[in-house]
Design a protein around this motif. Structure first.
Motif, PDB file in Angstrom:
ATOM      1  N   THR A 278      13.540  18.518  71.416  1.00 24.39           N
ATOM      2  CA  THR A 278      14.753  19.307  71.205  1.00 24.39           C
ATOM      3  C   THR A 278      14.437  20.726  70.741  1.00 24.39           C
ATOM      4  O   THR A 278      14.998  21.701  71.239  1.00 24.39           O
ATOM      5  N   TYR A 279      13.522  20.839  69.779  1.00 22.91           N
ATOM      6  CA  TYR A 279      13.239  22.139  69.154  1.00 22.91           C
ATOM      7  C   TYR A 279      11.997  22.821  69.699  1.00 22.91           C
ATOM      8  O   TYR A 279      11.766  23.994  69.439  1.00 22.91           O
ATOM      9  N   ASP A 280      11.146  22.087  70.389  1.00 21.12           N
ATOM     10  CA  ASP A 280       9.946  22.652  71.002  1.00 21.12           C
ATOM     11  C   ASP A 280       8.972  23.216  69.976  1.00 21.12           C
ATOM     12  O   ASP A 280       8.292  24.203  70.222  1.00 21.12           O
ATOM     13  N   PHE A 281       8.891  22.579  68.786  1.00 20.66           N
ATOM     14  CA  PHE A 281       7.839  22.992  67.859  1.00 20.66           C
ATOM     15  C   PHE A 281       6.638  22.065  67.996  1.00 20.66           C
ATOM     16  O   PHE A 281       6.727  21.014  68.636  1.00 20.66           O
ATOM     17  N   PRO A 282       5.481  22.433  67.437  1.00 21.15           N
ATOM     18  CA  PRO A 282       4.265  21.638  67.630  1.00 21.15           C
ATOM     19  C   PRO A 282       4.428  20.202  67.119  1.00 21.15           C
ATOM     20  O   PRO A 282       5.042  19.970  66.065  1.00 21.15           O
ATOM     21  N   HIS A 283       3.864  19.269  67.860  1.00 20.77           N
ATOM     22  CA  HIS A 283       3.974  17.846  67.541  1.00 20.77           C
ATOM     23  C   HIS A 283       3.492  17.543  66.124  1.00 20.77           C
ATOM     24  O   HIS A 283       4.167  16.848  65.357  1.00 20.77           O
ATOM     25  N   GLY A 284       2.339  18.063  65.752  1.00 18.53           N
ATOM     26  CA  GLY A 284       1.798  17.799  64.414  1.00 18.53           C
ATOM     27  C   GLY A 284       2.666  18.355  63.308  1.00 18.53           C
ATOM     28  O   GLY A 284       2.760  17.771  62.222  1.00 18.53           O
TER      29      GLY A 284
END
Length: 394
Positions: A278-284
């Motif tokens: 949804t937000y496209d921030f890094p998985h970690g």
């Protein structure tokens, strides 16, 4: 310990200078190569040119396919499949982080298929055959270089889904820790958190209580993920620190850590897929922000999880204050120590710091439902996901 079958067919070439064997390893698998990479870093650090030289010296035809994003995208995979089919590609080389390797795997699975590759992810089709994949990781994180899984984001539907199949193991993985020297501090930490969470979820969700070999193995690897990360932050070019972190991340999800544990689950990863999809921030980053809230919710509901977290707090030295183990550790001690470790590494443990708000919770709950159903996470109900998100955002 439960009965198990451990089979990992990936050939690993580990160490400095191992990239020099890429040409011969690739030539043994085929002559036409699709080189999958990310945005710009592979070219900026010179690795792309080195790979091209290796392959050309081996007499191979190379098609360049850059542009894989941190959350690998279905539309980009479609482009790669079209190129691979049109040029009769025989081998996929994926050089980059876990998103690049997952992109390469999806192209490898989708190229010989007669249907849309997304059908693998939504459970409509099973993998029958794939092109061989050679992984050249430049980031220690997901372990995709040594496992049979991949994750893909469908931006049209807003879904980020994971899928695994034994044929998705890379044929060869070349792990040179020196290729990770230029990884920024934040992404180094995100990678360590990803590997740490892989093992923590196994440790907490396992069916088997009496598995001392696996417990000690995971405890050692979890400790090393945190400790090696600390050393990398002190000196990003510390070869042994980078080597320890890279091998830890590869082993964490290689199938070895979960062997003999019975059914294990990935509830935190399931919720995080909804977040980063949804937000496209890094998985970690998403995992670090979710984990304290998830553990707080679960420790209130499960005495088993409370006991297992307390045991971990006693045994993982990077989580001890001033190097001293607490005399009577608790689950709360573990959660607070993990948050403190993240803060010391410069990353957040709250989703609100990353732009997620309570007004988005129901959208995220719905996004997590599909993956939870596919992974058969019966305990991860919408009510549980809602509670975890409230805890993680507030």
């Amino acid at each position: 310990m439960y009965n198990f079958v451990f089979h990992n067919p990936t050939k690993v070439l580990f160490g400095t200078g191992m990239l020099g064997q890429l040409g011969s390893e690739t030539a043994a698998l085929g002559k036409k190569v699709l080189l999958v990479s990310g945005m710009n870093s592979l070219k900026a650090n010179g690795v792309h040119a080195e790979i091209q030289t290796q392959l050309q010296n081996a007499g191979l035809t190379v098609l360049d396919f850059p542009g894989a994003s941190p959350n690998p995208c279905l539309s980009h995979v479609h482009e790669g499949i079209a190129i691979a089919q049109r040029h009769h590609v025989e081998v996929i080389i994926a050089a980059g982080g876990g998103s690049v390797i997952d992109t390469g795997k999806a192209i490898a699975a989708g190229t010989p298929a007669t249907h849309d590759v997304w059908k693998f992810f939504i459970g409509k089709k099973g993998v029958k055959t794939t092109l061989p994949v050679i992984a050249v990781p430049t980031l220690a994180a997901s372990g995709s270089d040594m496992n049979a899984g991949m994750v893909l984001t469908n931006k049209d539907t807003g879904e980020k889904l994971g899928f695994g199949h034994r044929l998705l193991h890379p044929s060869v993985s070349i792990l040179d820790p020196a290729l990770t020297f230029t990884v920024p501090a934040d992404y180094t930490v995100y990678g360590a958190v990803d590997a740490f969470t892989h093992m923590l979820e196994f440790y907490l969700s396992r069916e088997e209580e009496n598995a001392p070999v696996q417990m000690r193995l995971m405890e050692g690897l979890m400790e090393n993920a945190l400790e090696a990360c600390n050393r990398c932050l002190i000196n990003g070019s510390d070869y042994n620190a980078r080597a320890d972190l890279m091998w830890t991340c590869s082993l964490a999800l290689s199938g070895l850590t979960a062997a003999g544990l019975g059914r294990v689950e990935f509830p935190v990863h399931c919720i995080e897929h909804a977040l980063s999809g949804t937000y496209d921030f890094p998985h970690g980053a998403g995992l670090a922000a979710l984990l304290p809230g998830y553990l707080s919710c679960m420790s209130r509901e499960s005495s088993v999880i409370t006991q297992r977290l307390a045991q971990l707090q006693a045994r993982l030295s990077p989580l001890h204050i001033q190097g001293l183990a607490p005399s009577h550790p608790t689950a709360s001690d573990f959660i607070q120590a993990f948050e403190r470790w993240c803060w010391n590494c410069g990353i957040s443990t709250k989703l609100s710091d990353m732009g997620a708000g309570k007004e988005d919770i129901q959208t995220l709950v719905q996004a997590a439902r599909k993956q939870a159903k596919m992974w058969r996470l019966k305990k991860l109900t919408p009510e549980v996901v809602t509670a975890v998100l409230h805890e993680s955002i507030s």
